[in-house]
Design a protein around this motif. Sequence first.
Motif, short mmCIF file in Angstrom:
data_model
loop_
_atom_site.label_atom_id
_atom_site.label_comp_id
_atom_site.label_asym_id
_atom_site.label_seq_id
_atom_site.Cartn_x
_atom_site.Cartn_y
_atom_site.Cartn_z
N ILE A 154 -22.97 -7.65 -11.17
CA ILE A 154 -23.43 -6.29 -11.48
C ILE A 154 -24.94 -6.26 -11.74
O ILE A 154 -25.43 -6.91 -12.67
N LEU A 155 -25.66 -5.49 -10.92
CA LEU A 155 -27.11 -5.35 -11.07
C LEU A 155 -27.48 -4.27 -12.08
O LEU A 155 -28.45 -4.42 -12.81
N MET A 156 -26.74 -3.18 -12.07
CA MET A 156 -27.01 -2.10 -13.01
C MET A 156 -25.75 -1.28 -13.22
O MET A 156 -24.85 -1.28 -12.40
N VAL A 157 -25.71 -0.59 -14.36
CA VAL A 157 -24.59 0.27 -14.72
C VAL A 157 -25.15 1.66 -15.00
O VAL A 157 -26.15 1.80 -15.71
N SER A 158 -24.51 2.67 -14.42
CA SER A 158 -24.95 4.04 -14.67
C SER A 158 -23.85 4.82 -15.38
O SER A 158 -22.67 4.68 -15.07
N VAL A 159 -24.27 5.60 -16.36
CA VAL A 159 -23.39 6.48 -17.11
C VAL A 159 -23.89 7.89 -16.83
O VAL A 159 -24.98 8.27 -17.30
N SER A 160 -23.13 8.65 -16.05
CA SER A 160 -23.54 9.99 -15.63
C SER A 160 -22.67 11.03 -16.32
O SER A 160 -21.46 11.13 -16.05
N VAL A 161 -23.28 11.78 -17.23
CA VAL A 161 -22.54 12.79 -17.98
C VAL A 161 -22.11 13.91 -17.03
O VAL A 161 -22.95 14.47 -16.32
N ILE A 162 -20.81 14.21 -17.04
CA ILE A 162 -20.30 15.29 -16.19
C ILE A 162 -19.95 16.54 -16.99
O ILE A 162 -19.87 17.63 -16.44
N GLU A 163 -19.78 16.37 -18.28
CA GLU A 163 -19.64 17.47 -19.23
C GLU A 163 -19.86 16.85 -20.61
O GLU A 163 -19.75 15.64 -20.77
N ILE A 174 -22.66 -2.45 -3.37
CA ILE A 174 -21.48 -1.60 -3.57
C ILE A 174 -21.62 -0.87 -4.90
O ILE A 174 -21.82 -1.49 -5.94
N ASN A 175 -21.52 0.45 -4.86
CA ASN A 175 -21.60 1.27 -6.05
C ASN A 175 -20.16 1.49 -6.52
O ASN A 175 -19.51 2.47 -6.15
N SER A 176 -19.65 0.56 -7.32
CA SER A 176 -18.25 0.58 -7.72
C SER A 176 -18.00 1.56 -8.85
O SER A 176 -18.73 1.60 -9.83
#
Length: 116
Positions: free
Chosen positions: A66-75, A89-91
């Motif tokens: 894993i190169l980076m981790v993203s936390v994307s708020v959806i609400e 691969i963006n798993s």
Amino acid sequence: MIRATFLALPLVVLAAGAQARDAGCRIEQAGRVVFDRTCDFAPDGRDGSFTLSPRGGGQGALFGPILMVSVSVIEPGLAEVRGLTRDGINSRWGTARRSQRDGACWQGDDFRICAR
């Protein structure tokens, strides 16, 4: 297409590093700590979304593949979490809820991410 992903990857890492600041990061998977040290924390917008990557904008992995981790708020209080691998691969890890006890943490079904 994969080649284009590899070419774009250093640009993504550099862009994240440009706005990033040091943070105490902890990532757990399946109840096991896989990362617990300083990493780069790059906020993404005003909704609380962020990306974690190796400290100093490094080209290495955050942990394992894993190169980076993203936390994307959806609400409010709910986020979509993804991990970008060395293979480009963006798993999708799944959704996570913000912890009621510790606002620096996000809890998914089999993972937990904290950034302070």
